[in-house]
Design an enzyme around this catalytic site. Structure first.
Site, PDB file in Angstrom:
ATOM      1  CB  CYS A 195      -0.969  -0.041   1.184  1.00  0.00           C
ATOM      2  SG  CYS A 195      -2.339   1.119   1.050  1.00  0.00           S
TER       3      CYS A 195
ATOM      4  CG  HIS B 246      -3.366  -3.665   3.378  1.00  0.00           C
ATOM      5  ND1 HIS B 246      -2.306  -3.033   4.003  1.00  0.00           N
ATOM      6  CD2 HIS B 246      -4.111  -2.688   2.828  1.00  0.00           C
ATOM      7  CE1 HIS B 246      -2.408  -1.723   3.821  1.00  0.00           C
ATOM      8  NE2 HIS B 246      -3.496  -1.476   3.109  1.00  0.00           N
TER       9      HIS B 246
ATOM     10  CD  GLU C 118      -0.570  -5.485   5.883  1.00  0.00           C
ATOM     11  OE1 GLU C 118      -0.622  -6.038   4.774  1.00  0.00           O
ATOM     12  OE2 GLU C 118      -0.810  -4.276   6.033  1.00  0.00           O
TER      13      GLU C 118
END
Lengths: 749, 239
Positions: free
Chosen positions: B86, B203, B205
């Site tokens: 990002c 994302h 994560e």
């Protein structure tokens, strides 16, 4: 002197009676700066002078309450030495004048309240009210507010996990922007906003002070008229980057043990921070105003003290530990300027280049302000609006058409147009996303989770503020229970009109009484909140709108459920009674343009039994989904259970209610909004256990149908009243708001 | 294996990446302040999401001047695996470690939702554990994720299979309907010519545990661990 004449007092929103009291407390006439200090601290926004006598009646204690009202935020124990720290706050007036910045700074303000307590903010929710989406003004404000909330919360990296949005012409000139922030702290890390220790240094940290927002608190304490747009300079501009740095630096400095107390500079800015911190610590404070970092040149002490520039904090450090504190702020490239020190006196003294420019007893500003027991009277129209006679009316079409119309109602339709602009996944704790249920977050390193819901129904409160407020408490609490969480604490945002009008004050008093009774019955202590009065434009008040935020504790975050059906072939069980109450319903408002009748009845003991039952069913993993029944009634609730399920339908057969004329039996059965109802889906093997548990708890329960197929089909007394493919219903519901917003340009300022 | 997660002022997914690498994947992880000049012997670097330095000029435009970026650049030039997520992707673009730029989302608005993303190249240290064409569900949350580059650059990226991730619809097609932000060719993530530097807008994560809605993102982190292990077994260091 007196430069202080009637006109000056009027500009400061100070009455002649209040001015006499100021002179009495000072033993002399105030100077302009001192008058300014009193005017903001005694404003409705800061002093709660009209609401205080009522707020005192709310239940605020309980075994889990770690911090009740009076600090920057409330806190409740959630086990393992942890506390949930939370509060809701409004930014209604600024959001009307400048939607993007008004909403953004509202988010910033409540986030500061939470980290000021030593808690790391982990979630945001919002309760929003706008005018009819059919009007360009409402669309513009809605668009700007949503962009502003996102612009601030997304940047700073705190997920928005839920909320509710209502559109009604009553909010056309007074949108409501209420934001709740939830934080997490260890009990022993909670920090108070108090000064103590004579000689301890007072630091100003964060953004520079500008001329923005001077008299913001005073503005928030007055009605709007056609000149309100000219008040734009009183709205502040938010800088989420500065706030992010400030938050990290403050949380870091709090770990050092060099800190005595800290408070954010929100409403009434430096004036509020210096006087409240001193007052709580029963001490005084000397401040050299010229040392305050300034964004503009030539600022007077008056402007510096009354500015509401954002992203600023005042902190008191331990003498001798200054370097430790300064080093942390240096790391984050922030100002940390020593502007004064704690004194043994009971006065706040302000100096400008060494000259004493204000000298005021601390408690005079914080505790000895006016307290009004304003006259209250039940509006003459109250009885009339509670009358509902359906006999001369007839439903305006088929139940099927009404069902589709309700799904497209902006009140009921999916709010994903807004939620998709809010980052809900940052932080990697969000288990239930906005729009599916109460917001649910897990807690890393612990088993527990927290569920939070914000609810309020202005229409109900307009028809009966006492019952409407009770219903708001019940609904917020019920939503949390549907996620499997035990409600453990509440915060309220009381949005009302001009308290100087006896009818408004009556609405306020009744609503607070309702909140108190419901919170006592449901064992939900109120740990703080916010009052927003004068929500009127050109003499027209909003619906009385108390918004309740309830925090619930999940013993095990992995045990939560959402509203969404999980499998085909499950039994659909209605907990609670389908009584067919149409008073104040969305059906009446949308289909018959009628805001009339008594809001649904509420038996608090039955509500409590229902919530306790639902929590135990979720914890026992006996239900696959649980959904509270509210706007749009049982039919809309069932439809919402199918949305997001990947097309799992539902077939239900209902007995028609007996409480309405024959022509309205279907409508009341399908769309009545009786309280204390929850729809759960249950695997066949667990049905007997669920019904048994309900019977033991004294909660009415019946299997009304099954999940499966691709349709939503609801029969009433053996006749099919609603039959629609899930995909079609979900399409209507999901896109209704987006379609109305397509014509709006982006809302960013 | 040790991950270094860079913390810029304004990073807000730094701890999320740290948590995913350490608590979920079980690797070592450290948070490295942007004013530091050393990566402390890390085996892989993550530039996390957020809004470094406020993003007031252009996303990532100031972060490239942070002291730690010299170390990141040297690490990448040695072949070390660098993942930009990002805002981290935006920083890599600004720093010139990856080609192209980000512009405002088509439709102007911030977009936050779970999206399907197809893995179009598995020969990177971040996708080795994925099957070719595998569709991963990961959240996006950005206002400026509309990937743009000159036609010649796009052509080269496609020719050299440097498009690693592509937004797709639920059927796995890189259609207009599956494109959430207007990115050219539905590009969600790319790598450099040496394939050791990857940036992506989704994302991973935030999608490492099923309770959060998807565990697909774990494949990206698992790929990094596997690539490291393979490197150690083969007597090579990735960096």
């Amino acid at each position: 002197m007196s430069v202080i004449d009637r006109k000056v007092l009027e500009q400061h929103g100070v009455t002649e009676g209040e001015y006499a009291r100021i002179q009495e407390l000072l033993g002399r006439e105030p100077n302009m700066l001192e008058l300014g200090l009193f005017s903001v601290m005694w404003s409705e926004h800061c002093s709660y002078k009209s609401s205080r006598v009522h707020l005192k009646t709310l239940p605020t204690t309980g075994p889990r309450v770690v911090q009740g009202p009076g600090e920057n935020a409330g806190a409740v124990d959630i086990g393992d030495g942890l506390a949930a720290v939370f509060k809701i706050e409004s930014h209604n007036h600024p959001s009307f004048i400048e939607p993007y910045q008004g909403a953004a700074t509202g988010v910033g303000g409540i986030i500061r309240d939470i980290f000021t307590m030593g808690a790391r903010p982990i979630a945001l929710l919002n309760a929003l009210r706008f005018g009819s989406l059919e009007t360009p003004l409402a669309r513009r404000i809605f668009s700007g507010v949503v962009a502003g909330i996102g612009g601030y919360g997304n940047s700073i990296g705190i997920p928005t996990i839920g909320g509710e949005i209502v559109f009604d012409p009553m909010y056309a000139g007074n949108p409501l922007v209420n934001v709740l922030c939830l934080g997490l702290a260890r009990h022993d890390e909670i920090i108070k906003g108090q000064a103590s220790g004579v000689g301890n240094p007072v630091y100003y940290v964060g953004a520079r002070t500008g001329r923005d927002g001077i008299h913001g608190a005073t503005m928030a304490s007055a009605e709007f008229d056609e000149s309100s747009a000219e008040k734009r300079p009183a709205v502040q501009v938010g800088d989420p980057f500065m706030e992010k740095l400030l938050m990290e630096a403050c949380l870091e400095v709090m770990k050092t043990d060099a800190l005595v107390g800290i408070q954010d500079m929100g409403a009434a800015g430096l004036t509020c921070a210096t006087s409240e911190m001193s007052s709580r610590g029963n001490c005084g404070m000397d401040v050299e105003v010229s040392l305050v970092p300034q964004r503009e040149t030539g600022m007077t002490p008056y402007e510096i003290m009354l500015s509401e520039s954002q992203e600023r904090m005042l902190l008191v450090a331990k003498a001798g530990r200054e370097r430790e504190v300064e080093a942390v702020f240096e790391k984050w490239d922030l100002h940390a300027v020593r502007v004064g020190h704690v004194t043994a006196s009971d006065r706040v003294r302000l100096f400008h280049h060494g000259a004493l420019v204000a000298d005021v007893p601390t408690k005079a500003l914080t505790d000895e302000g006016p307290v009004y027991r304003r006259p209250m009277s039940r509006p003459s129209w109250q009885t009339a609006v509670q009358q509902l006679d359906l006999a001369p009316l007839s439903p305006p079409g088929t139940s099927q058409a009404a069902f589709e119309s309700l799904l497209a109602s902006p009140i009921i339709a999916s709010k994903r147009w807004a939620f998709n602009q809010f980052d809900h996944s940052v932080g990697t704790n969000t288990i239930a996303q906005p729009g599916t249920a109460a917001g649910v977050v897990r807690i890393k390193g612990a088993t527990q989770g927290l569920a939070v819901s914000v609810d309020g129904n202005g229409r109900h409160c307009y028809l009966d503020p006492y019952r409407g407020a009770m219903l708001a408490v019940a609904e917020a609490s019920r939503n949390v229970a549907c996620a499997g969480a035990e409600p453990i604490g509440g915060t309220n945002n009381l949005n009302f009109g001009n308290p100087e009008r006896p009818e408004i004050m009556w609405q306020f008093g009744e609503a607070v009484r309702g909140i108190g009774d419901a919170c006592r019955a449901l064992d939900v202590p109120i740990t703080g909140g916010n009052v927003s009065l004068y929500n009127e434009t050109e003499g027209r008040a909003i619906y009385p709108t108390p918004v309740l935020g309830v925090v619930g504790l999940l013993a095990d975050a992995s045990q939560t459920v959402t509203r969404v059906f999980q499998s085909a072939g499950a039994a659909v069980v209605l907990l609670g009674e389908n009584r067919g109450e149409l008073g104040g319903s969305e059906y009446l408002a949308r289909l018959l343009d009628l805001v009339q009748g008594e809001p649904p009845a509420l038996d608090l003991a039955a509500e409590r039994a229902l919530q306790t039952l639902v929590v135990s069913l979720v914890r026992g993993r006996l239900v696959q989904s649980a959904h509270d029944c509210s706007d749009g009634g049982l039919a809309v609730t069932l439809a919402e259970c199918t949305f997001g399920s990947g097309g799992i339908g539902v077939e239900v057969a209902l007995d028609g209610v007996k409480t309405v004329p024959a022509s309205f039996v279907e409508a009341a059965t399908l769309f009545g909004e009786s309280a204390s109802r929850v729809v759960v889906s249950v695997a066949d093997g667990h049905v007997a256990q669920v019904l048994g548990a309900a019977a033991s708890a004294g909660v009415p329960a019946q299997v009304i149908g099954r999940t499966g197929g691709g349709d939503i089909r609801i029969d009433v007394d053996g006749t099919t009243a609603v039959l629609l493919p899930v995909a079609a219903a979900e399409g209507v519901w999901a896109t209704a708001i987006g379609r109305r917003m397509q014509s709006v340009a982006a809302g960013a300022a | 294996m040790t991950f270094a997660v860079i913390v810029f002022p304004g990073s807000n997914s730094d701890y999320d990446a740290f948590h995913a690498a350490s608590a979920v994947v079980g690797a070592e992880a450290s948070l490295v302040w942007h004013k530091d000049t050393s990566l402390g012997g890390a085996d892989a670097v993550i530039l996390p999401g957020g809004f470094a330095h406020g993003d007031y000029l252009r996303t990532g435009a100031i972060a490239k001047f942070s002291p730690i970026m010299a170390a990141v650049r040297a690490f990448a030039e040695r072949g070390g695996p660098v993942l930009g997520i990002c805002n981290g992707f935006q920083v890599l673009l600004e720093a010139g470690l990856l080609p192209g730029a980000m512009v405002r989302n088509r439709g102007i608005k911030f977009v936050s939702k779970m999206v399907p993303v197809r893995v179009d190249a598995t020969d990177t240290p971040f996708t080795g554990a994925c099957a070719a064409g595998q569709v991963l569900h990961m959240p996006i949350a950005h206002g400026e994720g509309n990937y743009f580059a000159e036609p010649a650059v796009i052509e080269a990226l496609e020719r050299d299979r440097q498009v690693v991730f592509r937004y797709v619809d639920e059927t796995g097609q890189a259609s207009a309907a599956g494109n959430p932000n207007g990115s050219i060719n539905n590009i969600a993530g790319i790598c450099n010519a040496r394939r050791n530097v990857v940036g992506l807008m989704p994302h991973p994560e935030r999608a490492c545990e099923a309770s959060l809605g998807s565990a697909d993102g774990r494949l990206v982190l698992d790929s990094m661990v596997q690539a490291f292990a393979a490197g150690v077994a083969g007597g090579r260091s990735l960096a």
